[in-house]
Write a protein that holds these residues in place. Structure first.
Motif, mmCIF file in Angstrom:
data_model
loop_
_atom_site.group_PDB
_atom_site.id
_atom_site.type_symbol
_atom_site.label_atom_id
_atom_site.label_comp_id
_atom_site.label_asym_id
_atom_site.label_seq_id
_atom_site.Cartn_x
_atom_site.Cartn_y
_atom_site.Cartn_z
ATOM 1 N N SER A 199 -42.928 13.552 0.325
ATOM 2 C CA SER A 199 -43.632 13.126 -0.953
ATOM 3 C C SER A 199 -42.908 13.349 -2.208
ATOM 4 C CB SER A 199 -45.204 13.516 -0.898
ATOM 5 O OG SER A 199 -45.101 14.967 -1.086
ATOM 6 N N TRP A 200 -42.414 14.393 -2.419
ATOM 7 C CA TRP A 200 -41.670 15.047 -3.735
ATOM 8 C C TRP A 200 -40.435 14.172 -3.937
ATOM 9 C CZ3 TRP A 200 -42.448 20.834 -4.085
ATOM 10 C CH2 TRP A 200 -43.587 21.167 -4.133
ATOM 11 N N ASN A 201 -39.713 13.809 -2.751
ATOM 12 C CA ASN A 201 -38.477 13.066 -2.511
ATOM 13 C C ASN A 201 -38.903 11.631 -3.239
ATOM 14 O OD1 ASN A 201 -35.675 14.076 -1.298
ATOM 15 N ND2 ASN A 201 -37.408 15.436 -0.972
ATOM 16 N N PHE A 202 -39.842 11.033 -2.744
ATOM 17 C CA PHE A 202 -40.270 9.786 -3.030
ATOM 18 C C PHE A 202 -40.769 9.740 -4.565
ATOM 19 C CE2 PHE A 202 -41.528 9.228 1.723
ATOM 20 C CZ PHE A 202 -40.518 8.469 1.865
ATOM 21 N N GLN A 203 -41.524 10.704 -5.019
ATOM 22 C CA GLN A 203 -41.517 10.814 -6.402
ATOM 23 C C GLN A 203 -40.339 10.737 -7.292
ATOM 24 O OE1 GLN A 203 -44.957 14.276 -5.835
ATOM 25 N NE2 GLN A 203 -45.122 13.392 -7.895
ATOM 26 N N LEU A 204 -39.436 11.489 -6.772
ATOM 27 C CA LEU A 204 -38.345 11.652 -7.654
ATOM 28 C C LEU A 204 -37.242 10.325 -7.363
ATOM 29 C CD1 LEU A 204 -36.353 13.288 -9.518
ATOM 30 C CD2 LEU A 204 -35.064 13.815 -7.490
ATOM 31 N N LEU A 205 -37.533 9.545 -6.187
ATOM 32 C CA LEU A 205 -36.754 8.387 -5.941
ATOM 33 C C LEU A 205 -37.617 7.079 -7.162
ATOM 34 C CD1 LEU A 205 -36.202 8.092 -2.333
ATOM 35 C CD2 LEU A 205 -34.338 8.495 -4.194
ATOM 36 N N SER A 206 -38.906 7.283 -7.155
ATOM 37 C CA SER A 206 -39.357 6.632 -8.206
ATOM 38 C C SER A 206 -38.964 6.666 -9.603
ATOM 39 C CB SER A 206 -41.178 6.714 -7.918
ATOM 40 O OG SER A 206 -41.835 5.930 -8.765
ATOM 41 N N ALA A 207 -38.834 7.999 -9.903
ATOM 42 C CA ALA A 207 -38.589 8.305 -11.562
ATOM 43 C C ALA A 207 -37.165 7.896 -11.875
ATOM 44 C CB ALA A 207 -38.727 9.674 -11.610
ATOM 45 N N LEU A 208 -36.353 7.835 -10.527
ATOM 46 C CA LEU A 208 -34.785 7.296 -10.836
ATOM 47 C C LEU A 208 -34.795 5.714 -10.997
ATOM 48 C CD1 LEU A 208 -32.900 9.435 -8.391
ATOM 49 C CD2 LEU A 208 -33.237 9.976 -10.755
ATOM 50 N N ILE A 209 -35.731 5.060 -10.214
ATOM 51 C CA ILE A 209 -36.058 3.884 -10.411
ATOM 52 C C ILE A 209 -36.372 3.274 -11.935
ATOM 53 C CG2 ILE A 209 -37.217 1.569 -9.539
ATOM 54 C CD1 ILE A 209 -37.059 2.828 -6.687
ATOM 55 N N ASP A 210 -37.333 4.193 -12.254
ATOM 56 C CA ASP A 210 -37.883 3.931 -13.724
ATOM 57 C C ASP A 210 -36.624 3.990 -14.388
ATOM 58 O OD1 ASP A 210 -40.254 3.518 -12.753
ATOM 59 O OD2 ASP A 210 -40.997 5.602 -13.238
ATOM 60 N N ILE A 211 -35.886 5.016 -14.379
ATOM 61 C CA ILE A 211 -34.601 5.323 -15.256
ATOM 62 C C ILE A 211 -33.839 3.867 -15.442
ATOM 63 C CG2 ILE A 211 -32.601 6.647 -16.007
ATOM 64 C CD1 ILE A 211 -34.050 8.961 -14.991
ATOM 65 N N ILE A 212 -33.673 3.231 -14.224
ATOM 66 C CA ILE A 212 -32.626 1.988 -13.914
ATOM 67 C C ILE A 212 -33.481 1.100 -14.889
ATOM 68 C CG2 ILE A 212 -31.589 0.641 -12.349
ATOM 69 C CD1 ILE A 212 -31.350 3.105 -10.475
ATOM 70 N N GLN A 213 -34.777 1.081 -14.674
ATOM 71 C CA GLN A 213 -35.398 -0.168 -15.049
ATOM 72 C C GLN A 213 -35.486 -0.007 -16.581
ATOM 73 O OE1 GLN A 213 -39.130 -0.612 -13.202
ATOM 74 N NE2 GLN A 213 -39.832 -2.570 -14.535
ATOM 75 N N TYR A 214 -35.979 1.015 -17.086
ATOM 76 C CA TYR A 214 -36.278 1.269 -18.554
ATOM 77 C C TYR A 214 -35.335 1.609 -19.412
ATOM 78 C CZ TYR A 214 -41.121 0.604 -16.317
ATOM 79 O OH TYR A 214 -41.984 0.191 -15.625
ATOM 80 N N CYS A 215 -34.459 2.625 -19.144
ATOM 81 C CA CYS A 215 -33.408 3.201 -19.869
ATOM 82 C C CYS A 215 -32.348 2.128 -20.390
ATOM 83 C CB CYS A 215 -32.883 4.452 -19.320
ATOM 84 S SG CYS A 215 -31.557 5.130 -20.432
ATOM 85 N N LYS A 216 -32.073 1.790 -21.464
ATOM 86 C CA LYS A 216 -30.978 0.923 -21.896
ATOM 87 C C LYS A 216 -29.823 1.288 -22.008
ATOM 88 C CE LYS A 216 -34.591 -1.959 -22.124
ATOM 89 N NZ LYS A 216 -34.770 -3.048 -21.156
ATOM 90 N N ILE A 217 -29.538 2.699 -21.723
ATOM 91 C CA ILE A 217 -28.112 3.008 -21.840
ATOM 92 C C ILE A 217 -27.394 3.304 -20.076
ATOM 93 C CG2 ILE A 217 -26.786 5.310 -22.422
ATOM 94 C CD1 ILE A 217 -28.758 5.775 -24.503
#
Length: 223
Positions: A199-217
């Protein structure tokens, strides 16, 4: 920056809170990543354990706030935390490990903290002698320290952010953090719990997807 997104009062409180967390001792200033919780209201002294799910929550926050408040401290904290996770929390099987202890050599916080002489010794090769007193103020380094044996938890003093937010000064902050990290690598590190929590791995993967989606750099997206 947040005009039209939320009421001004809420926006100021949001930015104030995020900045103080990222400047505080609860954020590992040298390596990146967030400690388990703060023992003080000003975020200055943490319980030093690091858990994977807390890193996921931090990255999720930073990815989102980067859209609203694209400040260097936000992006730098994101980069540091991604590098920390990749270097210290990723197993040989490319699965993320669960946590790192806050203790080394039987002492809570020993690995992460510096006495005033230790701090000055760590930065002596940065050409910072003329700025010594200023850097001590910026990093909240005192003779008394925050912990036993005059040990200081590294943090940035928000009272001086107008000074160290200037581009040249912020580059100096970055250089000092790198020097502190190199010095810290000579110490005995805390133990890492190699338990794998799905479950913690899935949480981190979700956060990494957020970075790809939202971070503009783009360079951050590829870390």
């Amino acid at each position: 920056v947040l005009e039209g997104v939320m009421p001004d009062e809420f926006a100021k409180h949001l930015i104030f809170s995020v900045e103080n967390i990222l400047m505080g001792g609860i954020f590992d200033q040298a390596r990146g990543g967030i400690h388990r919780f703060s023992l003080k209201q000003d975020w200055s002294v943490p319980q030093f354990e690091k858990n994977l799910h807390d890193q996921a929550a931090l990255l999720n926050l930073l990815a989102t706030i980067s859209l609203l408040y694209p400040a260097p401290i936000v992006f730098d904290s994101m980069i540091q935390t991604l590098e920390y996770i990749n270097s210290e929390m990723l197993s040989d099987e490319n699965v993320f490990l669960s946590s790192q202890s806050g203790e080394s050599e039987g002492v809570e916080g020993l690995y992460f903290s510096f006495s005033k002489p230790e701090f000055l010794e760590a930065i002596k090769d940065d050409g910072s002698s003329e700025q010594e007193e200023e850097l001590l103020r910026w990093f909240n380094i005192t003779d008394k320290g925050d912990l036993d044996n005059q040990q200081n938890v590294l943090s940035l003093n928000p009272n001086f952010k107008k000074d160290f937010y200037k581009p040249e000064a912020w580059n100096k902050i970055r250089a000092i953090k790198k020097s502190i990290l190199q010095e810290r690598k000579q110490r005995i590190p805390p133990l890492t719990d190699n338990k794998l929590v799905a479950s913690w791995n899935f949480q981190l993967l979700s956060a990494l997807i957020d970075i790809i989606q939202y971070c503009k750099i783009e360079s951050i997206q590829k870390l």
